[in-house]
Scaffold this motif. Structure first.
Motif, mmCIF file in Angstrom:
data_model
loop_
_atom_site.group_PDB
_atom_site.id
_atom_site.type_symbol
_atom_site.label_atom_id
_atom_site.label_comp_id
_atom_site.label_asym_id
_atom_site.label_seq_id
_atom_site.Cartn_x
_atom_site.Cartn_y
_atom_site.Cartn_z
ATOM 1 N N VAL A 106 0.910 -1.223 0.058
ATOM 2 C CA VAL A 106 0.060 -0.075 0.056
ATOM 3 C C VAL A 106 0.972 1.365 -0.094
ATOM 4 O O VAL A 106 1.953 0.980 0.516
ATOM 5 C CB VAL A 106 -0.949 0.207 1.205
ATOM 6 C CG1 VAL A 106 -0.282 0.241 2.429
ATOM 7 C CG2 VAL A 106 -2.133 0.995 1.060
ATOM 8 N N GLU A 129 -4.394 -5.060 3.955
ATOM 9 C CA GLU A 129 -3.607 -3.941 3.953
ATOM 10 C C GLU A 129 -2.323 -4.219 4.950
ATOM 11 O O GLU A 129 -2.573 -4.629 6.114
ATOM 12 C CB GLU A 129 -4.362 -2.610 4.160
ATOM 13 C CG GLU A 129 -3.117 -1.380 3.948
ATOM 14 C CD GLU A 129 -4.073 -0.207 4.206
ATOM 15 O OE1 GLU A 129 -5.376 -0.274 3.574
ATOM 16 O OE2 GLU A 129 -3.568 0.653 4.630
ATOM 17 N N GLU A 151 0.518 7.848 3.453
ATOM 18 C CA GLU A 151 0.296 7.928 1.851
ATOM 19 C C GLU A 151 1.744 8.457 1.207
ATOM 20 O O GLU A 151 1.671 8.573 -0.106
ATOM 21 C CB GLU A 151 -0.760 8.940 1.724
ATOM 22 C CG GLU A 151 -0.451 10.704 1.838
ATOM 23 C CD GLU A 151 -0.625 10.693 3.535
ATOM 24 O OE1 GLU A 151 -0.985 9.890 4.155
ATOM 25 O OE2 GLU A 151 -0.433 11.974 3.822
ATOM 26 N N TYR A 154 5.789 3.818 0.462
ATOM 27 C CA TYR A 154 5.185 2.464 0.236
ATOM 28 C C TYR A 154 5.622 1.505 1.287
ATOM 29 O O TYR A 154 6.505 1.547 1.834
ATOM 30 C CB TYR A 154 5.712 2.117 -1.157
ATOM 31 C CG TYR A 154 4.793 1.064 -1.624
ATOM 32 C CD1 TYR A 154 3.527 1.504 -2.417
ATOM 33 C CD2 TYR A 154 5.068 -0.340 -1.669
ATOM 34 C CE1 TYR A 154 2.714 0.560 -3.089
ATOM 35 C CE2 TYR A 154 4.020 -1.234 -2.202
ATOM 36 C CZ TYR A 154 3.259 -0.872 -2.989
ATOM 37 O OH TYR A 154 2.364 -1.928 -3.515
#
Ligand code: URA
Length: 266
Positions: A106, A129, A151, A154
């Motif tokens: 993610v 996730e 965000e 990674y």
């Protein structure tokens, strides 16, 4: 292995590589477990053998075909291709040992910083996730302390399916699964990889050393800088080590030219 390859061996190797490509496997590498950091004479011989194989195949124009995701310059699309290749994976025993879903990875497909943990736990298996349970909350705090958000980075694991009872992944499970992680790394092209904990560090670096020795250094991982820090789950068990982990993260921030705040993760 002979120093030069005869034509039959070359052809057999090329066929084997094509066969693996068709299975969606594009990365081949030899791992040296239980080996010291510096290669021994025997290991140097093995590396030379491997280079001989690769150059012989290249000369014969029998090299492995390019990864399908290399056709697109868009990392979002490229990661989608890798995910599609993975499919509803049944390549190792974990698919029939209670995994609910594959936990791919993610975050920002253009991230400069990539965190790699060990394996999904119960929460990750449930939600699909990585790092969403208690260890994940601490990882979020660590990322925040670096002045970043989840965000921006990674996050992935060495293996993508939960091992039963959260046991340590077996070597063959790591070997089967990690080519997909290698493809994710090749797509994202992070500036820095942080291996979270001993399993991630030892698998990626193919060296067997205690955490105390693995931390605090930069490693070259296929052209990308890699550092090692404690796994957040370990930090939950031994919070006194958080200040050591903060030192590791500061080393990473320096490399990424991020401003270093006075306060570490809480
Ligand atoms: N521990 C890991 O190594 N990875 C996760 O995704 C969650 C916990």
């Amino acid at each position: 292995m002979p120093r030069t390859l005869d034509s039959t061996l070359r052809r057999e190797l090329a066929n084997r590589i094509r066969y693996y490509n068709e299975l969606g496997i594009y990365d081949f590498y030899r791992r040296e477990v239980d080996s010291p950091v510096a290669p021994s004479g025997l290991q140097q011989d093995e590396m030379r053998d491997e280079m001989n194989v690769r150059s012989a195949l290249a000369e014969e124009d029998l090299v492995a075909s390019p990864r399908p995701e290399s056709r697109t310059p868009d990392p979002v699309q490229a990661l989608r291709i890798v995910r599609e290749d993975l499919g509803d994976c049944t390549r190792c025993r974990l698919h029939k040992q209670g995994r609910k879903q594959i936990v791919f990875g993610v975050g920002n497909p253009r991230a400069e910083l990539m965190f790699i943990g060990e394996a999904p736990g119960a929460d990750e298996d449930e939600q699909g996730e990585p790092f969403v349970g208690r260890a994940g909350q601490l990882l979020n705090n660590m990322i925040k302390a670096m002045g970043l958000g989840r965000e921006d980075v990674y996050i992935a694991n060495i293996i993508k399916c939960r091992p039963p009872g959260n046991r340590t992944p077996e070597r063959d499970e790591c070997e089967t699964c990690s080519p997909f992680l290698m493809r994710q790394i090749a797509v994202i092209k992070p500036k820095v990889i942080v291996a979270l904990g001993a399993v991630a560090a030892k698998t990626l670096l193919a060296i067997n050393a205690p955490m105390a020795e693995l931390r605090g250094h930069w490693y070259d991982f296929r052209g990308t800088k890699l550092s090692v820090t404690y796994h957040p789950a370990f930090l939950l068990r031994d919070p006194r080590q958080k200040k050591e982990a903060w030192k590791d993260l500061q080393m990473v921030m320096k490399e990424l030219e991020l401003p270093i705040p006075a306060k570490g993760p809480q």
